[in-house]
Scaffold this motif. Structure first.
Motif, PDB file in Angstrom:
ATOM      1  N   PHE A   1       0.816  -1.212   0.000  1.00 13.07           N
ATOM      2  CA  PHE A   1       0.000   0.000   0.000  1.00 13.07           C
ATOM      3  C   PHE A   1       0.851   1.264   0.000  1.00 13.07           C
ATOM      4  CE2 PHE A   1      -3.008  -3.063   1.861  1.00 13.07           C
ATOM      5  CZ  PHE A   1      -4.134  -2.800   1.096  1.00 13.07           C
ATOM      6  N   ALA A   2       2.166   1.120   0.061  1.00 12.93           N
ATOM      7  CA  ALA A   2       3.066   2.264   0.174  1.00 12.93           C
ATOM      8  C   ALA A   2       3.373   2.862  -1.204  1.00 12.93           C
ATOM      9  CB  ALA A   2       4.356   1.837   0.868  1.00 12.93           C
ATOM     10  N   PRO A   3       3.859   4.104  -1.244  1.00  8.76           N
ATOM     11  CA  PRO A   3       4.143   4.750  -2.531  1.00  8.76           C
ATOM     12  C   PRO A   3       5.127   3.994  -3.406  1.00  8.76           C
ATOM     13  CG  PRO A   3       4.098   6.387  -0.780  1.00  8.76           C
ATOM     14  CD  PRO A   3       3.996   5.046  -0.116  1.00  8.76           C
ATOM     15  N   ILE A   4       6.080   3.268  -2.817  1.00 12.76           N
ATOM     16  CA  ILE A   4       7.039   2.537  -3.639  1.00 12.76           C
ATOM     17  C   ILE A   4       6.327   1.514  -4.528  1.00 12.76           C
ATOM     18  CG2 ILE A   4       7.479   0.749  -1.901  1.00 12.76           C
ATOM     19  CD1 ILE A   4      10.413   0.755  -2.834  1.00 12.76           C
ATOM     20  N   SER A   5       5.145   1.062  -4.094  1.00 11.46           N
ATOM     21  CA  SER A   5       4.387   0.069  -4.855  1.00 11.46           C
ATOM     22  C   SER A   5       3.304   0.682  -5.723  1.00 11.46           C
ATOM     23  CB  SER A   5       3.760  -0.957  -3.896  1.00 11.46           C
ATOM     24  OG  SER A   5       4.745  -1.625  -3.150  1.00 11.46           O
ATOM     25  N   VAL A   6       2.552   1.634  -5.168  1.00 11.38           N
ATOM     26  CA  VAL A   6       1.376   2.156  -5.888  1.00 11.38           C
ATOM     27  C   VAL A   6       1.448   3.651  -6.165  1.00 11.38           C
ATOM     28  CG1 VAL A   6      -0.166   0.338  -5.084  1.00 11.38           C
ATOM     29  CG2 VAL A   6       0.096   2.408  -3.711  1.00 11.38           C
ATOM     30  N   GLY A   7       2.596   4.273  -5.897  1.00 11.53           N
ATOM     31  CA  GLY A   7       2.762   5.680  -6.213  1.00 11.53           C
ATOM     32  C   GLY A   7       1.811   6.585  -5.449  1.00 11.53           C
ATOM     33  N   LYS A   8       1.272   7.575  -6.135  1.00 11.31           N
ATOM     34  CA  LYS A   8       0.419   8.573  -5.482  1.00 11.31           C
ATOM     35  C   LYS A   8      -0.904   7.994  -4.990  1.00 11.31           C
ATOM     36  CE  LYS A   8       2.307  12.473  -8.095  1.00 11.31           C
ATOM     37  NZ  LYS A   8       2.015  13.579  -9.054  1.00 11.31           N
ATOM     38  N   LYS A   9      -1.278   6.825  -5.498  1.00 11.81           N
ATOM     39  CA  LYS A   9      -2.510   6.193  -5.030  1.00 11.81           C
ATOM     40  C   LYS A   9      -2.425   5.817  -3.559  1.00 11.81           C
ATOM     41  CE  LYS A   9      -3.456   4.004  -9.534  1.00 11.81           C
ATOM     42  NZ  LYS A   9      -3.604   2.699 -10.221  1.00 11.81           N
ATOM     43  N   ALA A  10      -1.204   5.763  -3.025  1.00 11.00           N
ATOM     44  CA  ALA A  10      -1.022   5.326  -1.642  1.00 11.00           C
ATOM     45  C   ALA A  10      -1.788   6.195  -0.662  1.00 11.00           C
ATOM     46  CB  ALA A  10       0.466   5.328  -1.288  1.00 11.00           C
ATOM     47  N   ILE A  11      -1.935   7.483  -0.966  1.00 16.71           N
ATOM     48  CA  ILE A  11      -2.616   8.389  -0.027  1.00 16.71           C
ATOM     49  C   ILE A  11      -4.061   7.960   0.189  1.00 16.71           C
ATOM     50  CG2 ILE A  11      -3.382  10.050  -1.767  1.00 16.71           C
ATOM     51  CD1 ILE A  11      -1.953  10.862   1.725  1.00 16.71           C
ATOM     52  N   LYS A  12      -4.676   7.339  -0.837  1.00 13.28           N
ATOM     53  CA  LYS A  12      -6.058   6.891  -0.710  1.00 13.28           C
ATOM     54  C   LYS A  12      -6.178   5.662   0.186  1.00 13.28           C
ATOM     55  CE  LYS A  12      -7.192   8.383  -5.429  1.00 13.28           C
ATOM     56  NZ  LYS A  12      -7.698   7.921  -6.755  1.00 13.28           N
ATOM     57  N   LEU A  13      -5.063   4.965   0.399  1.00 14.07           N
ATOM     58  CA  LEU A  13      -5.095   3.689   1.101  1.00 14.07           C
ATOM     59  C   LEU A  13      -4.584   3.775   2.534  1.00 14.07           C
ATOM     60  CD1 LEU A  13      -3.621   1.546  -1.816  1.00 14.07           C
ATOM     61  CD2 LEU A  13      -6.030   1.784  -1.207  1.00 14.07           C
ATOM     62  N   LYS A  14      -4.050   4.938   2.911  1.00 12.80           N
ATOM     63  CA  LYS A  14      -3.429   5.047   4.231  1.00 12.80           C
ATOM     64  C   LYS A  14      -4.395   4.701   5.347  1.00 12.80           C
ATOM     65  CE  LYS A  14      -0.554   7.987   5.665  1.00 12.80           C
ATOM     66  NZ  LYS A  14       0.169   9.202   6.092  1.00 12.80           N
TER      67      LYS A  14
END
Length: 379
Positions: A261-274
């Motif tokens: 779920f971190a940015p290294i994996s999903v980029g900017k989408k990570a903020i939606k998953l925090k």
């Protein structure tokens, strides 16, 4: 709901966003030169460990990229935790591609093996591994991992290109002495129509091997607990503690449910998953209809991070991934049926009846669609 006290608490620190390899299936699509500072690591560890429940074991997972690119930070973290918090109930873990584990690194790992475990990602034979992992096989001291961590399994990832070598790779690693955890790579295009057929053939070759070598430890792909499918009330809990008793911190100290779920994996989408709701109970009403009513749901290795990467939804898997899982479960049923016929399974009466019911149900579901060659009449 099961109490969190029954689980280990996992603190994952992404020591670096860099890697020295370029694996063809890597799910970390946003690698970059950033690395965690010791000050950030110290702040995270203090926040997680001060006042912790001493009855809950803690795993500190030092992750990457390739974590040994930041070996100096790794050493400082271990020294700091041991000095400030001791090692009672605390264990360190890392997974590496192995190419940097030589010389000083090996000496340090041997000196700390009582509190530190290092797992290896190794994708099978030299041919299969080099297809996947940047021709790096010859750079790995395999004997070091076997001798230093004899109880630690190996992580083997299967790509579309290495799939034809699945069986020989599992057998190779098994006969070296590893327990093999293997899975098809997430987040790559498996839509080639031949992949399912190749997967089935490779699993049949492995079934033949395990029948001829009943003492061999089965790889994770053929070790599914299919007997629980016949339980009257199979559970639909999440498969991991992501976001509950597992926290992942990126190089900047931001907290995510896990590395997927971190940015290294999903980029900017990570903020939606925090702040995603990752409570223990799986929200059945949020699953797509195929999953919600699937017989295999209790044993399906649902990973919401991988789902999100491949389908854009935490609660849906791709059609081809669903097919592959059904092929794998059907192969598990075939292997168990043949083992049962040969009398090699050590089960009590209840376990045996549950397993037989599960095998018959799987044969009913997937016999025709997956070209399953079971022995229905004898079972």
């Amino acid at each position: 709901m099961t109490s969190m006290k029954n689980f280990e608490k996992t603190i994952t620190l992404l020591l670096t966003n860099s890697c020295n390899l370029n694996c063809i299936y890597c799910y970390e699509h946003n690698k970059a030169p950033e690395s965690m500072s010791f000050e950030t690591a110290k702040e995270i560890l203090d926040s997680e460990l001060i006042g912790r429940d001493m009855e809950v074991p803690v795993i500190i997972d030092l992750f990457g990229g390739e974590p040994f690119l930041n070996f100096e930070l790794m050493k400082r973290i271990v020294d700091y935790v041991c000095h400030e918090y001791g090692t009672d109930g605390i264990h360190f873990f890392t997974t590496t591609n192995g190419t940097l584990v030589h010389g000083e690194v090996q000496k340090w790992l041997k000196a700390h093996k009582a509190i530190f475990t290092c797992g290896i990602s190794l994708d099978g034979t030299e041919r299969a591994h080099n297809i996947n992992r940047s021709n790096s096989f010859s750079k790995i001291d395999i004997d070091f991992f076997l001798n230093t961590y004899p109880r630690q399994g190996v992580k083997m990832t299967i790509s579309k290109e290495s799939l034809p070598y699945l069986s020989e790779s599992v057998i190779f690693l098994t006969e070296l002495g590893f327990e093999v955890g293997c899975n098809c790579a997430e987040g790559i295009d498996w839509s080639d129509g031949e992949c399912g057929e190749i997967l089935g053939k490779q699993l049949n070759l492995l079934i033949d091997y395990y029948l001829d070598h009943p003492e061999a430890k089965k790889c994770s792909m053929l070790d599914a607990k299919i007997g629980i499918l016949s339980h009257p009330n199979p559970s639909f809990h999440r498969n991991c503690g992501s976001g509950r008793y597992m926290h992942c911190y990126d190089a900047y100290g931001e907290c995510y449910p896990c590395q997927l779920f971190a940015p290294i994996s999903v980029g900017k989408k990570a903020i939606k998953l925090k702040n995603a709701d990752l409570s223990d109970e799986v929200p059945i009403e949020k699953l797509d209809m195929r999953c919600a009513h699937c017989y295999y749901l209790p044993i399906c290795p649902r990973c919401e991070g991988a789902n999100y990467a491949s389908t854009g939804s935490r609660f849906s898997i791709s059609d081809v991934e669903c097919l592959h899982r059904r092929i794998i479960f059907a192969a598990n049923a075939k292997l168990k049926a043949l083992e049962w016929e040969r009398g090699v399974l050590k089960l009590d009466e209840c376990e045996e009846q549950a397993l037989i019911r599960s095998i018959l149900k799987i044969q009913t579901i997937d016999c025709e669609s997956l070209n399953y060659e079971g022995n229905n009449d004898e079972t």
